[in-house]
Write an enzyme that holds these catalytic residues in place. Structure first.
Site, PDB file in Angstrom:
ATOM      1  N   ARG A 124       7.090  16.704 -67.135  1.00 34.77           N
ATOM      2  CA  ARG A 124       7.833  17.964 -67.132  1.00 34.77           C
ATOM      3  C   ARG A 124       7.242  18.904 -66.086  1.00 34.77           C
ATOM      4  O   ARG A 124       6.032  19.092 -66.020  1.00 34.77           O
ATOM      5  CB  ARG A 124       7.766  18.636 -68.510  1.00 34.77           C
ATOM      6  CG  ARG A 124       8.719  18.039 -69.521  1.00 34.77           C
ATOM      7  CD  ARG A 124       8.718  18.799 -70.845  1.00 34.77           C
ATOM      8  NE  ARG A 124       7.502  18.588 -71.613  1.00 34.77           N
ATOM      9  CZ  ARG A 124       6.603  19.534 -71.850  1.00 34.77           C
ATOM     10  NH1 ARG A 124       6.771  20.755 -71.363  1.00 34.77           N
ATOM     11  NH2 ARG A 124       5.534  19.273 -72.565  1.00 34.77           N
ATOM     12  N   MET A 169      -0.904  14.090 -78.284  1.00 32.74           N
ATOM     13  CA  MET A 169      -2.141  13.320 -78.507  1.00 32.74           C
ATOM     14  C   MET A 169      -2.897  13.755 -79.765  1.00 32.74           C
ATOM     15  O   MET A 169      -4.113  13.641 -79.840  1.00 32.74           O
ATOM     16  CB  MET A 169      -3.075  13.415 -77.284  1.00 32.74           C
ATOM     17  CG  MET A 169      -2.458  12.983 -75.973  1.00 32.74           C
ATOM     18  SD  MET A 169      -2.032  11.236 -75.926  1.00 32.74           S
ATOM     19  CE  MET A 169      -3.646  10.482 -75.767  1.00 32.74           C
ATOM     20  N   CYS A 170      -2.179  14.270 -80.760  1.00 35.92           N
ATOM     21  CA  CYS A 170      -2.838  14.719 -81.996  1.00 35.92           C
ATOM     22  C   CYS A 170      -2.412  13.921 -83.226  1.00 35.92           C
ATOM     23  O   CYS A 170      -2.727  14.300 -84.344  1.00 35.92           O
ATOM     24  CB  CYS A 170      -2.572  16.205 -82.220  1.00 35.92           C
ATOM     25  SG  CYS A 170      -3.415  17.259 -81.041  1.00 35.92           S
ATOM     26  N   LYS A 210       0.982  12.816 -83.959  1.00 37.24           N
ATOM     27  CA  LYS A 210       2.345  13.045 -84.448  1.00 37.24           C
ATOM     28  C   LYS A 210       3.108  11.718 -84.623  1.00 37.24           C
ATOM     29  O   LYS A 210       3.640  11.439 -85.703  1.00 37.24           O
ATOM     30  CB  LYS A 210       3.081  13.954 -83.456  1.00 37.24           C
ATOM     31  CG  LYS A 210       4.465  14.398 -83.909  1.00 37.24           C
ATOM     32  CD  LYS A 210       5.079  15.320 -82.866  1.00 37.24           C
ATOM     33  CE  LYS A 210       6.452  15.807 -83.304  1.00 37.24           C
ATOM     34  NZ  LYS A 210       7.121  16.584 -82.259  1.00 37.24           N
TER      35      LYS A 210
END
Length: 628
Positions: free
Chosen positions: A88, A274-275, A277
């Site tokens: 993005r 990167m947590c 999800k």
């Protein structure tokens, strides 16, 4: 004599294509199409209905125009973006606002008149020699309270193909709704292409979001996050709509956690990148409804949720057989899948972290690739880009809750989860005292630490309320206020939880195993239904050791040690106080419209922590609270 939009469309479109537009009774749609066909000036126009034949036409064009290549497994294709068009484009993604409108310092804005003038100049005649695809989709389940129609214009068959995988077809919905369709609009052109059929003029890459007309413009880019209009671009529009109308449009997964005796409980979850999800929503013995975006509405006093999408545009980096068995199975089956920016060798895709030997040469986003190849800046090029993706329908997943995905009234939300990457502050799981306490101390206070792999500097805490900061189109304070009011109106409020899978000890060792999250989920499911008690602490309710010990045995067949529990659920007063100070400072200094309730709730939590420290110490065992 000036001709009407429908007359202009009749002139420009082949009779067969015009018929498809003429049967939709919506003058706003006709005006929109006429305006942008005139501006873009395509040499050919194709209108896609909901038919299998029209979808097949798009698929074939993606191959014919060189935007995708077929792979060895039936249904699999690969797409490569420009080497410098891999994510993005935050700098050139701007919300267009009229003069005098201030959305706050966290939102990238541009003067509306200036932005529209620039984007229209960039797009003038940009489709000469190219084919324009006119596509109709809906966000949310069809013919439901969640349904938002959308029309996409694009000259990229890859973008069109991606949207057929990710969204529900909407042509018949446009016909059904007619002039009642309050639709979102997306205009995209990949621009001039190079010899590999990739967007060439990246210096003129622009992604502008016009809130007033609910139109998104995207030009000189092919990367999905910049071009697939209904995904994160539409998200800005739906957040604004939700805040204006009093519902929630969220960056959340939606999943089913299976409780005792066949009980089904639905959770949403917001986690920064990167947590955990995706790995949470894909736990094999639970059921996925969606992995990224959710609409939540008040239906007769209940919070009801639906997946905005019907597919997955997922990061493939690190997906392996052991940690991600379901995704691995999907990626190695003859489903319809677009792989992007991976390594290809003999028709097979390879990616970093897949747990298999990767060839020393092949083709990737840089062209011909070999081990040790460097880019123009002297950086070694990995086999696959760290943001390489796969695009696939949710129907391909064996653990999909299909009934929930298609439910016109959505599903009742039992719990909402917020999670970040945090080495020393939050315990692995806790429950808020009430809706407002959860919204503020767990959602609005969400932070996540950067990783060395992505930004080169590990452990920098980034403020990211509700994991939505990159996508906000309204001031933060207004967004939080809407959240609080939404909960106040509910007769039955979802419980709010916070999780943290990344706690470390003083030596830097992880305090949790990767699959422990499955146990935290089962505990949250039991708490939603009041099946287990909890320990009250200054920051919310935490699990009792005996309950977790039983769940670890049931879920993972694992012994859970008392000393592990004590380390994980210790209340770390200095770190928690420092976090409150950080969050309060951000809202006082950078968010001018912060609701006063936020400061009050933070102050109440600070007082509870100070009292606990006075009574006990800086680091308090959960057993001390249990005995209190």
């Amino acid at each position: 004599m000036k001709i009407t939009p429908i007359e202009y469309l009749k002139e420009r479109l082949e009779p067969e294509q015009f018929k498809k537009i003429a049967v939709i009774n919506n003058s706003e749609l006709h005006e929109f199409l006429a305006k942008y066909i005139k501006l873009l000036n395509p040499s050919k126009i194709f209108v896609a209905t909901d038919s299998h034949e029209d979808e097949e036409y798009i698929r074939k064009k993606a191959i014919e125009y060189g935007e995708e290549k077929s792979l060895a497994t039936p249904g699999h294709t690969v797409h490569f973006d420009n080497y410098y068009d891999q994510a993005r484009d935050k700098a050139n993604t701007k919300i267009l606002v009229p003069k005098g409108v201030d959305l706050g310092s966290f939102i990238n804005t541009k003067d509306r008149e200036e932005g529209l003038r620039e984007i229209h100049e960039l797009m003038e005649d940009i489709m000469v020699g190219k084919e324009l695809f006119i596509l109709f989709f809906v966000l949310g389940p069809k013919n439901s309270v969640f349904t938002i129609p959308a029309v996409q214009l694009t000259d990229s068959a890859y973008v069109a193909h991606s949207e057929f995988l990710l969204y529900r077809k909407g042509y018949e919905e446009f016909k059904r709704l007619g002039r009642e369709a309050k639709f979102l609009k997306f205009v995209h052109s990949a621009g001039e292409l190079d010899e590999r059929k990739r967007s060439k003029n990246l210096d003129k890459r622009r992604i502008y979001i016009d809130l007033e007309s609910e139109t998104v413009y995207s030009v000189n880019t092919q990367y999905g996050g910049n071009t697939i209009g209904l995904k994160k671009l539409a998200f800005r529009l739906t957040i604004r709509r939700a805040v204006k109308e009093g519902w929630l449009s969220e960056h959340m997964f939606l999943m089913r956690v299976n409780g005792p005796e066949g009980r089904k409980t639905y959770f949403t979850g917001a986690f920064p990148s990167m947590c955990g999800k995706t790995s949470t929503s894909m736990i094999p013995w639970e059921n996925i409804v969606g992995d990224d975006l959710a609409f939540i509405v008040d239906m007769k006093g209940e919070a009801r949720g639906a997946n905005v999408e019907a597919g997955v545009f997922g990061i493939i980096h690190g997906i392996n057989k052991e940690d991600d068995p379901i995704i691995w199975e999907v990626l190695h089956s003859p489903n319809e899948i677009i792989f992007s920016n991976v390594l290809i060798k003999d028709g097979k895709p390879y990616w970093t972290g897949m747990g298999e030997e990767i060839p020393d040469k092949g083709e990737n986003h840089s062209g011909k690739w070999w081990k040790g190849k460097k880019d123009a800046e002297g950086n070694e090029i990995p086999p696959s880009h760290k943001n390489a993706r796969f695009t696939v329908r949710l129907d391909a997943f064996p653990n999909l809750d299909k009934e929930a995905l298609d439910a016109p009234c959505g599903v009742k939300i039992g719990g909402m989860i917020y999670g970040g990457r945090d080495k020393d502050t939050w315990p692995p799981v806790r429950e808020a005292f009430d809706w407002t306490h959860g919204v503020i101390t767990m959602g609005a206070a969400l932070e996540s630490e950067t990783t060395a792999a992505t930004l080169g500097k590990e452990g920098v805490r980034q403020f990211n309320p509700m994991s939505i900061l990159d996508f906000l189109s309204v001031p933060i304070g207004e967004y939080i206020q809407n959240y609080i009011r939404f909960g106040e109106r509910l007769r039955e409020k979802p419980k709010i939880f916070a999780v943290n899978y990344f706690l470390r000890d003083e030596n830097g060792n992880w305090l949790n195993d990767k699959l422990d999250k499955a146990v935290w989920l089962k505990w949250m499911e039991l708490r939603v239904h009041g099946d287990v008690d909890a320990i009250e602490t200054p920051i919310g309710y935490i699990p009792k050791y005996e309950d977790l010990k039983r769940l670890f045995k049931q879920v993972l067949n694992k012994e859970y040690k008392r000393e592990d529990y004590e380390k994980q659920f210790m209340i770390r007063v200095p770190e928690l106080l420092a976090k409150i100070d950080r969050i309060e400072r951000i809202y006082r200094e950078k968010v001018k419209d912060t609701p006063e309730v936020l400061f009050r709730v933070l102050e109440e939590e600070r007082k509870r922590l100070l009292e606990a420290r006075k009574k006990y110490e800086d680091y308090i065992s959960p057993f001390q609270f249990e005995r209190a």
